[in-house]
Design an enzyme around this catalytic site. Structure first.
Site, PDB file in Angstrom:
ATOM      1  N   CYS A 194      16.753   6.421 -28.102  1.00  0.00           N
ATOM      2  CA  CYS A 194      15.840   6.819 -26.849  1.00  0.00           C
ATOM      3  C   CYS A 194      16.653   8.064 -26.271  1.00  0.00           C
ATOM      4  O   CYS A 194      17.625   8.381 -26.407  1.00  0.00           O
ATOM      5  CB  CYS A 194      15.767   5.869 -26.093  1.00  0.00           C
TER       6      CYS A 194
ATOM      7  N   ASP B  21      17.672  -5.172 -21.157  1.00  0.00           N
ATOM      8  CA  ASP B  21      18.749  -4.139 -20.541  1.00  0.00           C
ATOM      9  C   ASP B  21      19.409  -4.776 -19.400  1.00  0.00           C
ATOM     10  O   ASP B  21      19.066  -5.712 -18.775  1.00  0.00           O
ATOM     11  CB  ASP B  21      17.935  -2.968 -20.468  1.00  0.00           C
TER      12      ASP B  21
END
Length: 219
Positions: free
Chosen positions: A9, A128
């Site tokens: 990402c 996360d």
């Protein structure tokens, strides 16, 4: 053999998108959140997505974005998967009519299974570490807080402080469907290191081989 998918990402450059694919990435993320150091202007999304071959998925990341902004970005990358990192509700995510990932900031008191029940239409949950503001903070959280694979009701994408030194341990302990990395393969925010991406992907494949040893012939 069980294969852990890899998402890289925070891609901001065509050469990094190309290198990520060459290293073995299954998905490449573009950050559409203006406050991120990895923010990509809408006008550059199409150029970046064109660097991806078939079967490598582009992912567009949003944080509390207006629906008009999300749709405009979707128009630039019509085949992209969406990823939401803010306070979006299930209805907010669903009304855009596109498959999506929902990020979960694993702070104190957050239960991933409760979150899954609130977002039954998500393709997967992305776990996360909690961070100031929104988006990933590049920190590892306590993986023991995640439910065991047999308890999960949808695929799990593991993020948060991963790099080539710890992703193998993460795969062995968490057994996620996919791993997501950004700062762990960078030389600077938004600038990926080809060598770090190669090491990360190699560590994932090595972990997969360890978790799925080849059968030996009977004596």
């Amino acid at each position: 053999m069980r294969r852990t998918r890899i998402k890289i990402c925070g891609i901001t450059r065509v050469e990094d998108a190309t290198a990520a694919v060459a290293c073995g990435a299954d998905a490449v993320g573009f950050n559409c959140y203006e406050r991120s150091p990895r923010f990509v202007e809408r006008g550059r999304l199409r150029e970046l997505a064109r660097a991806l071959p078939p079967f490598v998925t582009p992912v567009l990341l949003f944080v509390n974005a207006a629906a008009e902004h999300v749709r405009a970005c979707m128009a630039e990358v019509p085949h992209a998967l969406l990823q939401f990192h803010g306070d979006e509700t299930a209805a907010d995510c669903e009304r855009l009519g596109r498959p999506y990932l929902r990020a979960v900031r694993m702070g104190e008191g957050v239960d991933l299974l409760d979150f899954a029940r609130s977002f039954p239409s998500a393709m997967a949950l992305l776990a996360d570490a909690p961070a100031a503001g929104f988006g990933g903070g590049g920190k590892v959280f306590d993986w023991a807080r995640l439910p065991a694979p047999g308890q999960r009701t949808m695929p799990l994408v593991l993020a948060g402080g991963l790099d080539d030194t710890n992703v193998g341990d993460a795969i062995g302990r968490v057994r996620p469907f996919a791993v997501d990395v950004s700062s762990g393969v960078e030389s600077a925010p938004g600038i990926k290191s080809g060598e770090r991406m190669r090491r990360f992907c190699a560590a994932v494949r090595q972990a997969d081989r360890r978790e799925n040893p080849e059968p030996t012939e009977a004596a």
